[in-house]
Design a protein around this motif. Sequence first.
Motif, mmCIF file in Angstrom:
data_model
loop_
_atom_site.group_PDB
_atom_site.id
_atom_site.type_symbol
_atom_site.label_atom_id
_atom_site.label_comp_id
_atom_site.label_asym_id
_atom_site.label_seq_id
_atom_site.Cartn_x
_atom_site.Cartn_y
_atom_site.Cartn_z
ATOM 1 N N LEU A 107 52.177 143.669 24.316
ATOM 2 C CA LEU A 107 50.829 143.216 23.999
ATOM 3 C C LEU A 107 50.262 142.336 25.084
ATOM 4 O O LEU A 107 50.951 141.517 25.666
ATOM 5 C CB LEU A 107 50.752 142.541 22.624
ATOM 6 N N ARG B 220 47.524 137.647 29.457
ATOM 7 C CA ARG B 220 48.911 137.278 29.125
ATOM 8 C C ARG B 220 49.640 138.523 28.660
ATOM 9 O O ARG B 220 49.147 139.249 27.802
ATOM 10 C CB ARG B 220 48.875 136.240 27.995
ATOM 11 N N GLU C 124 57.042 136.865 10.348
ATOM 12 C CA GLU C 124 57.522 138.249 10.485
ATOM 13 C C GLU C 124 57.958 138.802 9.133
ATOM 14 O O GLU C 124 57.880 139.997 8.881
ATOM 15 C CB GLU C 124 58.699 138.345 11.466
ATOM 16 N N ILE D 295 46.982 139.810 26.007
ATOM 17 C CA ILE D 295 45.922 138.979 25.419
ATOM 18 C C ILE D 295 44.950 138.660 26.536
ATOM 19 O O ILE D 295 45.342 138.068 27.553
ATOM 20 C CB ILE D 295 46.542 137.701 24.837
ATOM 21 N N MET E 216 60.100 137.395 21.989
ATOM 22 C CA MET E 216 58.910 137.691 22.795
ATOM 23 C C MET E 216 59.310 137.501 24.254
ATOM 24 O O MET E 216 59.623 136.390 24.678
ATOM 25 C CB MET E 216 57.774 136.735 22.427
ATOM 26 N N TRP F 43 62.235 133.493 17.584
ATOM 27 C CA TRP F 43 61.929 132.775 16.347
ATOM 28 C C TRP F 43 62.502 133.543 15.160
ATOM 29 O O TRP F 43 62.740 134.748 15.231
ATOM 30 C CB TRP F 43 60.446 132.476 16.214
ATOM 31 N N THR G 286 52.199 131.715 22.719
ATOM 32 C CA THR G 286 52.430 131.772 21.271
ATOM 33 C C THR G 286 52.414 130.358 20.665
ATOM 34 O O THR G 286 52.889 129.404 21.280
ATOM 35 C CB THR G 286 53.790 132.441 20.995
ATOM 36 N N GLN H 168 45.207 133.876 16.909
ATOM 37 C CA GLN H 168 45.569 134.779 15.806
ATOM 38 C C GLN H 168 45.840 133.963 14.534
ATOM 39 O O GLN H 168 46.119 132.763 14.605
ATOM 40 C CB GLN H 168 46.847 135.536 16.217
ATOM 41 N N PHE I 156 43.877 140.807 11.679
ATOM 42 C CA PHE I 156 45.187 140.360 12.168
ATOM 43 C C PHE I 156 45.223 140.357 13.700
ATOM 44 O O PHE I 156 45.748 139.444 14.337
ATOM 45 C CB PHE I 156 46.275 141.277 11.604
ATOM 46 N N ARG J 240 47.535 146.510 22.529
ATOM 47 C CA ARG J 240 48.977 146.631 22.325
ATOM 48 C C ARG J 240 49.376 148.080 22.141
ATOM 49 O O ARG J 240 48.582 148.913 21.710
ATOM 50 C CB ARG J 240 49.448 145.802 21.125
ATOM 51 N N ILE K 244 57.233 142.205 22.476
ATOM 52 C CA ILE K 244 57.901 141.738 21.251
ATOM 53 C C ILE K 244 58.956 142.752 20.849
ATOM 54 O O ILE K 244 58.655 143.948 20.726
ATOM 55 C CB ILE K 244 56.918 141.625 20.058
ATOM 56 N N HIS L 265 51.221 133.583 10.744
ATOM 57 C CA HIS L 265 51.903 134.506 9.830
ATOM 58 C C HIS L 265 53.412 134.399 10.063
ATOM 59 O O HIS L 265 53.863 133.722 10.992
ATOM 60 C CB HIS L 265 51.429 135.948 10.064
ATOM 61 N N HIS M 208 53.874 131.532 12.945
ATOM 62 C CA HIS M 208 53.529 131.655 14.372
ATOM 63 C C HIS M 208 52.262 132.486 14.519
ATOM 64 O O HIS M 208 51.832 133.172 13.576
ATOM 65 C CB HIS M 208 54.676 132.318 15.140
ATOM 66 N N ALA M 209 51.711 132.476 15.721
ATOM 67 C CA ALA M 209 50.497 133.260 16.018
ATOM 68 C C ALA M 209 50.322 133.290 17.524
ATOM 69 O O ALA M 209 50.813 132.395 18.232
ATOM 70 C CB ALA M 209 49.277 132.594 15.396
ATOM 71 N N ALA M 210 49.604 134.287 18.024
ATOM 72 C CA ALA M 210 49.211 134.255 19.440
ATOM 73 C C ALA M 210 48.128 133.187 19.598
ATOM 74 O O ALA M 210 47.262 133.047 18.734
ATOM 75 C CB ALA M 210 48.670 135.617 19.851
#
Length: 278
Positions: free
Chosen positions: A115, A211, A129, A117, A148, A194, A161, A124, A64, A71, A215, A127, A200-202
Amino acid sequence: MHRAAIPVIEADRLEADGIAALEEAGCLIVTGVAGRGERERLRAELAPYMERAPVKAGNDPKEFLPECTRRIIGLVRRSEVVRDWVMHAMPRRLCDHFLQPNCDARYQLHLTAALEIGPGARRQLLHREEDTLPYFPLPRPNLVLATMWAVSDFTADNGATLLVPGSHRWPKGRRPREEEIAIAPMEAGSVLVWLGGTLHAAGANVSDDWRYGVILTYSVGWVRQEENQALAVPDQVARELPKDLLDMIGHTTNGLLGISDRFSDRAPEYDGIMEMNR
Ligand SMILES: O=C(O)CCC(=O)C(=O)O
């Protein structure tokens, strides 16, 4: 390839345009929310913890959390700026609209995470939430709203994102085509919002920069919080927090849920139960 786009509004247009745009797309960028001073204070507050957080290693495409990312959670305990952001009028207005109608009593803070990146991080996995709350078929009423906060600039190259506009209304098995995946570049100080049903994903970081985002998610008060705030915020910190923030992290009853004899003064209807327990 013509990619899907994410609606963007200035913070003072939230009421006029933002709510309808978020309802429609399932995602929204709100610009100009957090000033430079706040962002610098946040970085300073979290720096001792971020510096100690391990950078994820390995290269498992099914993991994941991608490699080259780090993070921390537990932000209410660690940052006064986060406390202000949790209670900020912008996300609360959106929670009032998108979560409150599905609540028995109130919505709550669900998760906090900072987090980063780093260069070399892969994309990522997409997925939702609400993947942790799978007991209703999709599409379902909104259970989670995510924000975010862009502490640094988010760009297409440094891992902004990725979101799939409209996917909050999709049935479970539908996968997006590449052109249905939108990128959410935003300037530092903007907030991406969102809905819990939105895929969504990074993004991948193909730049030389890190970055940095925070969140903060909220959920209807009758589900278990993703981050256990009762443990994340120890008593000696909780004692200093204002009541509205304490209520938001869960130091209150939620309809018939969450009683504690530690706040019997606030829940007189439970006096009988408290008596039995004495
Ligand atoms: O970092 C991002 O842009 C999204 C991260 C995310 O959705 C997650 O880690 O759950």
